[in-house]
Design a protein around this motif. Structure first.
Motif, PDB file in Angstrom:
ATOM      1  N   ARG A 245       0.718  -1.244  -0.007  1.00  0.00           N
ATOM      2  CA  ARG A 245      -0.115   0.025   0.017  1.00  0.00           C
ATOM      3  C   ARG A 245       0.718   1.169   0.088  1.00  0.00           C
ATOM      4  O   ARG A 245       0.429   2.573  -0.494  1.00  0.00           O
ATOM      5  N   TYR A 247       3.908   1.597  -1.619  1.00  0.00           N
ATOM      6  CA  TYR A 247       4.465   1.782  -2.917  1.00  0.00           C
ATOM      7  C   TYR A 247       3.840   2.855  -3.658  1.00  0.00           C
ATOM      8  O   TYR A 247       2.518   2.897  -3.892  1.00  0.00           O
ATOM      9  N   LYS A 248       4.725   3.484  -4.334  1.00  0.00           N
ATOM     10  CA  LYS A 248       4.503   4.556  -5.321  1.00  0.00           C
ATOM     11  C   LYS A 248       5.457   4.727  -6.496  1.00  0.00           C
ATOM     12  O   LYS A 248       6.602   4.327  -6.214  1.00  0.00           O
ATOM     13  N   ASP A 249       5.144   4.975  -7.551  1.00  0.00           N
ATOM     14  CA  ASP A 249       5.865   4.961  -8.740  1.00  0.00           C
ATOM     15  C   ASP A 249       7.026   5.923  -8.785  1.00  0.00           C
ATOM     16  O   ASP A 249       8.154   5.856  -9.546  1.00  0.00           O
ATOM     17  N   ASN A 250       6.885   7.006  -8.030  1.00  0.00           N
ATOM     18  CA  ASN A 250       7.868   8.037  -8.026  1.00  0.00           C
ATOM     19  C   ASN A 250       8.550   8.010  -6.568  1.00  0.00           C
ATOM     20  O   ASN A 250       9.161   9.045  -6.270  1.00  0.00           O
ATOM     21  N   ILE A 251       8.594   6.924  -5.938  1.00  0.00           N
ATOM     22  CA  ILE A 251       9.271   6.829  -4.484  1.00  0.00           C
ATOM     23  C   ILE A 251      10.540   7.005  -4.754  1.00  0.00           C
ATOM     24  O   ILE A 251      11.525   6.565  -5.521  1.00  0.00           O
ATOM     25  N   TYR A 361       5.956  -4.537 -10.323  1.00  0.00           N
ATOM     26  CA  TYR A 361       5.587  -3.185 -11.187  1.00  0.00           C
ATOM     27  C   TYR A 361       6.536  -3.237 -12.183  1.00  0.00           C
ATOM     28  O   TYR A 361       6.313  -2.427 -12.978  1.00  0.00           O
ATOM     29  N   PRO A 366      11.377   3.089  -8.549  1.00  0.00           N
ATOM     30  CA  PRO A 366      11.133   2.325  -7.200  1.00  0.00           C
ATOM     31  C   PRO A 366      12.108   1.126  -6.893  1.00  0.00           C
ATOM     32  O   PRO A 366      12.752   1.190  -5.875  1.00  0.00           O
TER      33      PRO A 366
END
Length: 706
Positions: A245, A247-251, A361, A366
């Motif tokens: 939850r 996780y983000k693509d631009n982390i 992903y 990431p």
């Protein structure tokens, strides 16, 4: 014929049964205990240093505590009890005399030889019947005789006589070995008779009920629940769900650190009042003004906002302690210092799970953030910190003196590439390093395993060209060249070749390296010798602040820079085919290492440009990033090109050449070997010339551009 079951009254069978049963259970558990007790890091080399920070005893105690956790006390007690039981059974087997089955023999009963005549048999029987008749023999109390014993003895004498004189009884004896004819058989059960006698049966039933009705289901259920409770990375499934939850693509690295604080493991570490105790003190320390960053712990403004947005509890305390660990913040409290060093290994384990999520992903940013976070956790550095802080005694003040006003951090390699006099002038002085500290920092730097890529190319084993959907091998050639290495030898061109294994060399085809090339003979054929069977492992990571021993890993993968996607998933390398250091553990061998990764070629022909990443998970600034080009030919075009190369023009000493000369023409010259220069095609430019005699390589060679 009937069967008679008898329990082991003499006690000579059941010790065998108990020994075998205990052996079956104890030996596997002993093997498991030995494996858990063995410290795999003990056999690995370490970076040799005399550096010790103020918390070395605490870090060492946490490392030992973690190793002791694998040695289950109940397992050790069970193994000791098992071997004790087996020892007792061996003693009983040796000391208990086993009863011997005596064959019924009428001659032995009458005490005569088998050659005795009928007259002797009758006279002997007459004497014995008179002597042992129950009515005439008195019971002897000293021999523990009973009337039944006397009757049985007289019956045996009568049967023996009949077996030698009566025709029917004699036939029974000859055919069945007994005067009474065919007998039943007895089956001995290897259990003491006491367990089913004197009312003990209910206890046996109770024991079986506990073993198979309670203990066995409990063990199976615990094992099954344990497998469901944790992911394959070894973290709790609830923690994996929380990381998913987060996780983000631009982390970025700071975002990964914040995500790692969501682990459920921290709830077990900070139970009850521990979650809120001294939280304000920790935050005040990490958010104090820093020397080279806005905050002492190296947080960004965005990272601070994430911390302050959290409610008080295990997650907020874990995140605050993680930043205190990364920033090497002194908390001046034994309990807080211990907690600070405890959260880092947990975060490192959680990061493996986050890495698996990022890989699912297939987004580049990431995945790289996860690898970079691993480096930061192992080296105890905040994001965007100077790589020089990995060296012992180096402080932010030293970093500032070395880097000056530069906005780009100096890597360990860049610092060590400077002349010694220049390095000393920058790092040694008042408020900086002493001469002894400087020498120790240089000593450690010269032992760090920096993998320098020399060449990278694609190939298909046994083929000259790469066609769509073929199995492609990415071959990466490189050497471990520690920063500051002197007298680095030139690269041997032979080491850059990758010779295809012979068709009958199954071990090499399957990846079992049994041979290695050491040169070529006068005919240009490779000279192969037996390769070392023992895997070559790098030294343990120089991580004085991490409360775990960690073996470095190198990850090789390809990405599409335009789409920001991972094209070929990472291949992880933890061992190598050539020694990295000499026996002293400090002198580098500069041996050429070969890393190979196989994947399927694209389904369409064309030129594919990827970015190759070689990332070390243990050291900051030791990564390689470079472009490589994969050329995929049409299957028909590749076949035609191969056929053309096999056709050669008539030479002077061939039959065609002689006939051509007879007609008055000059013999044609041999067709020269074609060779491509890197100017021939911008699309095929790779940084190195193609090796002329390596027929297995494609024209996708690449050298390190960094």
């Amino acid at each position: 014929m009937s069967a008679e079951y008898a329990y082991d009254e003499e006690g000579h069978l059941w010790p065998f049964f108990v020994f075998v049963l205990t052996f079956i259970v104890t030996v596997p558990l002993t093997y498991l205990l030995i494996n858990r007790s063995r410290d795999p890091s003990a056999s690995l080399k370490r970076v040799q240093t005399t550096f010790k920070h103020d918390h070395v005893p605490l870090v060492d105690s946490l490392r030992k505590k973690e190793k002791r956790k694998d040695r289950k006390l109940w397992l050790m007690a069970f193994v000791i009890a098992g071997w004790a039981v087996m020892g007792q059974m061996v003693y009983l087997i040796k000391t208990t005399e086993a009863p011997t089955a005596k064959l019924w023999n009428p001659y032995d009963i009458l005490g005569i030889s088998e050659s005795a005549t009928e007259k002797v048999i009758k006279s002997t029987y007459k004497k014995m019947s008179l002597k042992f008749h129950p009515d005439k023999v008195k019971i002897d109390p000293t021999k523990n005789e009973t009337l039944e014993d006397l009757n049985n003895r007289y019956v045996e004498i009568s049967k023996a006589y009949q077996a030698l004189t009566d025709e029917e009884v004699r036939n029974n004896y000859i055919q069945f070995g007994n005067p009474d004819g065919k007998q039943g058989y007895s089956i001995n059960i290897a259990l003491p008779k006491i367990i089913v006698s004197d009312g003990n049966g209910k206890y046996v039933v109770l024991i079986y009920s506990v073993l198979f009705g309670v203990l066995l289901p409990y063990l199976v259920g615990s094992w099954w629940y344990g497998t469901l409770r944790r992911s394959k990375e070894g973290v709790l499934m609830e923690s994996s769900n929380r990381l998913f939850r987060a996780y983000k693509d631009n982390i970025d690295e700071g975002g990964v650190v914040a995500a790692l604080s969501t682990g459920k493991e921290y709830e077990e570490l900070f139970k009850g009042d521990k979650a809120d105790s001294d939280l304000a003190k920790i935050e005040s320390r990490i958010l104090a003004e820093g020397e080279t960053s806005p905050f002492a712990a190296g947080l960004s403004v965005k990272d601070k906002a994430k911390l302050e947005d959290l409610e008080s509890g295990p997650q907020r305390k874990a995140l605050a302690l993680l930043w205190a660990y990364l920033g090497r913040i002194e908390l001046d409290d034994p309990a807080l210092e211990k907690a600070k060093f405890e959260v880092a290994p947990i975060a490192h384990a959680l990061n493996k799970s986050f890495n698996a999520i990022a890989l699912a992903y297939m987004n580049t940013a990431p995945l790289l953030a996860s690898y970079y976070t691993s480096q930061l956790l192992i080296q105890a550095l905040p994001p965007k910190a100077s790589p020089l802080l990995q060296l012992p005694y180096v402080t932010p003040a030293v970093v500032k003196a070395v880097e000056g006003d530069s906005r780009v951090h100096t890597t360990v390699q860049g610092f060590m590439d400077k002349p010694d006099a220049k390095r000393r002038s920058l790092a040694v002085g008042a408020g900086l390093l002493t001469d002894a500290q400087y020498r120790e920092a240089v000593n450690v730097a010269k032992q760090l395993p920096y993998f320098r890529v020399t060449k990278a190319f694609f190939k298909v084993t046994g083929e000259r060209f790469i066609i769509p959907s073929s199995l492609v091998t990415l071959v990466v050639k490189g050497r471990f060249v520690p920063p500051g290495s002197e007298k680095v030898p030139e690269v041997n061109e032979l080491d850059l070749e990758d010779i295809d294994p012979a068709e009958d060399d199954l071990d090499a085809i399957l990846g079992r390296n049994t041979k290695k090339q050491v040169g070529k003979d006068e005919n240009g054929k490779p000279i192969m010798v037996a390769a070392d069977s023992e895997p070559i492992l790098p030294p343990l990571a120089a991580a004085p602040y991490l409360a775990r021993d960690h073996s470095p890993r190198w990850h090789v993968f390809l990405t599409d820079s335009k789409q920001g996607r991972v094209a070929v998933p990472p291949f992880t390398f933890v061992q190598f085919d050539q020694p990295i250091f000499e026996e002293d553990g400090k002198t580098p061998t500069f041996a050429m290492q070969t890393l190979k990764a196989q994947f399927q070629a694209p389904p369409q022909a064309g030129h594919y440009t990827f970015v190759m990443h070689v990332v070390c998970d243990s050291y900051v600034g030791f990564d390689t990033k470079m472009e490589v080009t994969l050329i995929v030919e049409e299957a028909s075009k590749a076949a035609a090109m191969a056929d053309e190369e096999e056709i050669s023009e008539a030479e002077e000493d061939s039959i065609a050449g002689i006939m051509h000369a007879a007609k008055g023409g000059a013999p044609p010259a041999s067709k020269p070997v074609k060779r491509k220069d890197k100017e021939d095609s911008d699309e095929e430019e790779s940084g190195t010339d193609e090796e002329e005699d390596d027929t297995s390589e494609t024209n996708t060679d690449t050298e390190d551009e960094s």
